[in-house]
Design an enzyme around this catalytic site. Structure first.
Site, PDB file in Angstrom:
ATOM      1  N   LYS A 216     110.679 -25.211   8.465  1.00  0.00           N
ATOM      2  CA  LYS A 216     111.591 -24.151   8.922  1.00  0.00           C
ATOM      3  C   LYS A 216     110.866 -22.826   8.864  1.00  0.00           C
ATOM      4  O   LYS A 216     109.921 -22.668   8.075  1.00  0.00           O
ATOM      5  CB  LYS A 216     112.813 -24.072   8.007  1.00  0.00           C
ATOM      6  CG  LYS A 216     114.008 -23.381   8.634  1.00  0.00           C
ATOM      7  CD  LYS A 216     114.823 -24.367   9.445  1.00  0.00           C
ATOM      8  CE  LYS A 216     115.923 -23.707  10.247  1.00  0.00           C
ATOM      9  NZ  LYS A 216     116.817 -24.733  10.831  1.00  0.00           N
TER      10      LYS A 216
ATOM     11  N   ASP B 185     117.225 -21.411  15.950  1.00  0.00           N
ATOM     12  CA  ASP B 185     118.252 -21.456  14.907  1.00  0.00           C
ATOM     13  C   ASP B 185     119.034 -20.148  15.094  1.00  0.00           C
ATOM     14  O   ASP B 185     119.028 -19.584  16.199  1.00  0.00           O
ATOM     15  CB  ASP B 185     117.612 -21.573  13.506  1.00  0.00           C
ATOM     16  CG  ASP B 185     118.618 -21.949  12.415  1.00  0.00           C
ATOM     17  OD1 ASP B 185     118.948 -23.135  12.287  1.00  0.00           O
ATOM     18  OD2 ASP B 185     119.105 -21.050  11.699  1.00  0.00           O
TER      19      ASP B 185
ATOM     20  N   THR C 207     123.456 -29.821  19.497  1.00  0.00           N
ATOM     21  CA  THR C 207     123.943 -29.769  18.118  1.00  0.00           C
ATOM     22  C   THR C 207     125.472 -29.860  18.105  1.00  0.00           C
ATOM     23  O   THR C 207     126.056 -30.636  17.338  1.00  0.00           O
ATOM     24  CB  THR C 207     123.455 -28.488  17.419  1.00  0.00           C
ATOM     25  OG1 THR C 207     122.049 -28.371  17.614  1.00  0.00           O
ATOM     26  CG2 THR C 207     123.757 -28.544  15.937  1.00  0.00           C
TER      27      THR C 207
HETATM   28  P1  NDP Z   1     123.565 -18.512  16.779  1.00  0.00           P
HETATM   29  O1  NDP Z   1     122.708 -17.367  16.435  1.00  0.00           O
HETATM   30  O2  NDP Z   1     123.645 -18.980  18.175  1.00  0.00           O
HETATM   31  O3  NDP Z   1     125.060 -18.236  16.297  1.00  0.00           O
HETATM   32  C1  NDP Z   1     125.342 -17.974  14.965  1.00  0.00           C
HETATM   33  C2  NDP Z   1     126.839 -17.709  14.839  1.00  0.00           C
HETATM   34  O4  NDP Z   1     127.167 -17.637  13.448  1.00  0.00           O
HETATM   35  C3  NDP Z   1     127.229 -16.376  15.428  1.00  0.00           C
HETATM   36  O5  NDP Z   1     128.562 -16.438  15.869  1.00  0.00           O
HETATM   37  C4  NDP Z   1     127.063 -15.446  14.240  1.00  0.00           C
HETATM   38  O6  NDP Z   1     127.821 -14.250  14.320  1.00  0.00           O
HETATM   39  C5  NDP Z   1     127.568 -16.317  13.112  1.00  0.00           C
HETATM   40  N1  NDP Z   1     126.909 -15.895  11.868  1.00  0.00           N
HETATM   41  C6  NDP Z   1     125.580 -15.863  11.608  1.00  0.00           C
HETATM   42  N2  NDP Z   1     125.327 -15.390  10.394  1.00  0.00           N
HETATM   43  C7  NDP Z   1     126.526 -15.123   9.866  1.00  0.00           C
HETATM   44  C8  NDP Z   1     126.921 -14.606   8.611  1.00  0.00           C
HETATM   45  N3  NDP Z   1     126.031 -14.270   7.674  1.00  0.00           N
HETATM   46  N4  NDP Z   1     128.261 -14.483   8.389  1.00  0.00           N
HETATM   47  C9  NDP Z   1     129.161 -14.811   9.351  1.00  0.00           C
HETATM   48  N5  NDP Z   1     128.837 -15.305  10.560  1.00  0.00           N
HETATM   49  C10 NDP Z   1     127.545 -15.455  10.807  1.00  0.00           C
HETATM   50  O7  NDP Z   1     123.089 -19.693  15.809  1.00  0.00           O
HETATM   51  P2  NDP Z   1     123.359 -21.256  15.930  1.00  0.00           P
HETATM   52  O8  NDP Z   1     124.673 -21.526  16.557  1.00  0.00           O
HETATM   53  O9  NDP Z   1     122.154 -21.883  16.489  1.00  0.00           O
HETATM   54  O10 NDP Z   1     123.402 -21.668  14.371  1.00  0.00           O
HETATM   55  C11 NDP Z   1     124.631 -21.731  13.644  1.00  0.00           C
HETATM   56  C12 NDP Z   1     124.421 -22.620  12.434  1.00  0.00           C
HETATM   57  O11 NDP Z   1     124.063 -23.936  12.854  1.00  0.00           O
HETATM   58  C13 NDP Z   1     123.310 -22.195  11.458  1.00  0.00           C
HETATM   59  O12 NDP Z   1     123.691 -22.563  10.151  1.00  0.00           O
HETATM   60  C14 NDP Z   1     122.134 -23.051  11.899  1.00  0.00           C
HETATM   61  O13 NDP Z   1     121.208 -23.221  10.856  1.00  0.00           O
HETATM   62  C15 NDP Z   1     122.847 -24.348  12.223  1.00  0.00           C
HETATM   63  N6  NDP Z   1     122.167 -25.277  13.114  1.00  0.00           N
HETATM   64  C16 NDP Z   1     121.697 -24.888  14.332  1.00  0.00           C
HETATM   65  C17 NDP Z   1     121.099 -25.821  15.171  1.00  0.00           C
HETATM   66  C18 NDP Z   1     120.656 -25.481  16.535  1.00  0.00           C
HETATM   67  O14 NDP Z   1     120.201 -26.371  17.231  1.00  0.00           O
HETATM   68  N7  NDP Z   1     120.768 -24.241  16.990  1.00  0.00           N
HETATM   69  C19 NDP Z   1     120.868 -27.208  14.723  1.00  0.00           C
HETATM   70  C20 NDP Z   1     121.469 -27.530  13.447  1.00  0.00           C
HETATM   71  C21 NDP Z   1     122.057 -26.582  12.678  1.00  0.00           C
HETATM   72  P3  NDP Z   1     127.079 -12.880  14.707  1.00  0.00           P
HETATM   73  O15 NDP Z   1     126.782 -12.991  16.164  1.00  0.00           O
HETATM   74  O16 NDP Z   1     128.068 -11.826  14.373  1.00  0.00           O
HETATM   75  O17 NDP Z   1     125.854 -12.806  13.856  1.00  0.00           O
HETATM   76  O1  2IT Z   2     118.789 -26.789  11.695  1.00  0.00           O
HETATM   77  C1  2IT Z   2     118.325 -27.421  12.659  1.00  0.00           C
HETATM   78  O2  2IT Z   2     118.297 -28.656  12.684  1.00  0.00           O
HETATM   79  C2  2IT Z   2     117.837 -26.659  13.815  1.00  0.00           C
HETATM   80  N1  2IT Z   2     117.924 -25.427  13.816  1.00  0.00           N
HETATM   81  C3  2IT Z   2     117.201 -27.364  14.973  1.00  0.00           C
HETATM   82  C4  2IT Z   2     115.761 -27.652  14.698  1.00  0.00           C
HETATM   83  C5  2IT Z   2     114.980 -28.234  15.841  1.00  0.00           C
HETATM   84  O3  2IT Z   2     113.770 -28.396  15.618  1.00  0.00           O
HETATM   85  O4  2IT Z   2     115.510 -28.517  16.908  1.00  0.00           O
END
Ligand code: NDP
Ligand code: 2IT
Length: 444
Positions: free
Chosen positions: A125, A165, A208
């Protein structure tokens, strides 16, 4: 003190000031007791001591110049945690809260998640405390170029393959890919989540969120339930939240709330996803703007109140520790039957305990959100073969992977005497594959 508790204590004392990393290690190791009792060879080979120590951690300066001509300095990280079963793989997070402890918690989780996908990828990561919010495209590009100007020497299609992420989507991946290619003069699948015109995979964007819903649907089916007709609350309005909402709706659910870090919207008639996509993916605006377009919906400041909304299924898809014990109690009180973690470690340990004692079905992050990285792995395969599969082909592979993960996790829990505990099942199943690979490869 047991072997497991000794290792946990070592982790706490050797990694001070990293509470999220301690939390993630504790959560995994404490569920491994039943395995370690029958597999004394793991202890002899020091598997736990080695698995909690990243193979390599890189921290670097990221200087860039903003639109006013001022020099800005951010900190970059890449933690290459474990390569026993494949090249390091895991996302990059750009968010002001990023520090080494957060990247280590995410990298540690990634080891087991990636193992569960059944594809050959190790755990890693990275990220930066850079905040893309409010920055111009030019500023984001210069930051990404500077970030990659150091990162490129540590990664490669067969070494370490980053992805997105929080705060890293297709725009950031595009800028980083361009800079990598320019510096190395190789066109290779060094990043996933790429655009479709330059080696990206169909369905990676949706993967995801879709995968989460496939997993939860399988879990619900075991109780004779489904998304059809269910009321769903989803935190976040980013990549994971949007596509979890899309698939839940396709399966007949009504999603009534979504959020961002400022607050949440409640739309009793069902969230209009096209509006959320336009606001978040295109205009990069705040979720509060939703009520200007749909005045019958309500906006509430603050994030945690979202869990007070009555629902059948809750999908936390924003960030770590966003669902605490109070939120968990509210969900139980209002009759919630299932929680599926789209974010990484969104539920606090106390919240998980509340779900357990009240019989709420609980889909743990490292299994339930593995669809993203699984599809990244499919992107790597397509890059290696120099071909692209159709949307239907990738989605069907993703669905099969999520169903296999669910069954594997459920059966593993049963086998190790913790039937119904999918968190234990996920940790144990993910761990054994990596531990066996480490054993076979000697002390490295
Ligand atoms: P994005 O940046 O696309 O979206 C993040 C969302 O979460 C936004 O709505 C953001 O709001 C909100 N957010 C972020 N930080 C905070 C915080 N500290 N408090 C409250 N709200 C918050 O990210 P992703 O959708 O990609 O990721 C979301 C989650 O999913 C994370 O935990 C990530 O690790 C996990 N994840 C992502 C994957 C992927 O493929 N993208 C795969 C597996 C897990 P704002 O815009 O106001 O910051
Ligand atoms: O938390 C996660 O699994 C991710 N942000 C996706 C990682 C990836 O390599 O696609």
């Amino acid at each position: 003190m047991s072997y497991v508790q000794e290792v946990i204590q070592q982790v706490i004392s050797r990694n001070p000031g990293e509470p999220e990393f301690h939390q993630a290690v504790k959560e995994v190791l404490e569920t491994l007791e039943p395995v370690l009792q029958v597999r004394r060879d793991y202890q002899q080979a020091g598997i736990l001591e080695r698995i909690v120590e990243p193979e390599r951690q890189v921290i670097f300066r990221v200087p860039w110049v903003d639109d006013q001509g001022r020099v800005q300095v951010n900190r970059g990280f890449r933690v290459e945690f474990n390569s026993a079963i494949g090249p390091y793989k895991g996302g990059l997070r750009f968010h002001p809260s990023v520090n080494l402890g957060i990247i280590k918690f995410l990298g540690f989780e990634q080891i087991f998640k990636n193992s569960l996908t059944g594809t050959p990828i190790g755990g890693g990561k990275g990220g930066s405390d850079f905040d893309p919010k409010g920055k111009s495209d030019g500023e984001v590009m210069r930051f990404c170029q500077s970030f990659m100007t150091e990162l490129y020497r540590h990664i490669g299609a067969n070494t370490d393959v980053p992805a997105g992420d929080i705060g890293v989507g297709s725009r950031e991946i595009g800028y980083m890919f361009g800079q990598y290619k320019r510096i190395r003069n190789v066109f290779e699948g060094v990043l996933t989540g790429k655009g479709l015109t330059y080696g990206g995979s169909l369905v990676r964007k949706e993967a995801t969120g879709y995968g989460l819903v496939f997993f939860v649907n399988e879990m619900l089916a075991d109780r004779g339930r489904s998304f059809d007709g269910a009321t769903v609350v989803i935190s976040g309005s980013g990549n994971v939240a949007i596509y979890a909402a899309e698939k839940a709706m396709q399966l007949g659910a009504k999603v009534v709330a979504m959020s961002d870090s400022n607050g949440y919207v409640y739309d009793a008639e069902g969230i209009k996803l096209d509006t959320v996509k336009q606001l978040k993916e295109v205009e990069r605006k705040r979720i509060r703007e939703y009520v200007n377009i749909h005045p019958r919906a309500e906006y509430h400041e603050g994030c945690k109140g979202i869990w007070n909304i009555p629902c059948d299924i809750a999908l936390p898809c924003a960030t770590q520790n966003e669902l605490d014990v109070d939120g968990a109690r509210e969900l139980v009180k209002n009759g919630c039957i299932a929680v599926g973690e789209g974010a990484n470690m969104p539920s606090t340990p106390e919240a998980i305990e509340v779900f357990k004692t009240n019989g709420v079905l609980f889909a743990p992050a490292k299994a339930a959100n593995a669809g993203g990285v699984a599809t990244s792995s499919l992107e790597m395969s397509q890059n290696s073969m120099r071909l692209s599969w159709s949307f239907e082909e990738v989605e069907s592979k993703l669905r099969d992977i999520m169903i296999n993960i669910y069954r594997n996790v459920r059966e593993t829990a049963r086998e190790y005497g913790c039937e119904g505990d999918l968190l234990a099942g996920a940790n144990i199943a993910g761990f054994i594959k990596v531990a066996d690979a480490m054993l076979a490869q000697g002390v490295v």
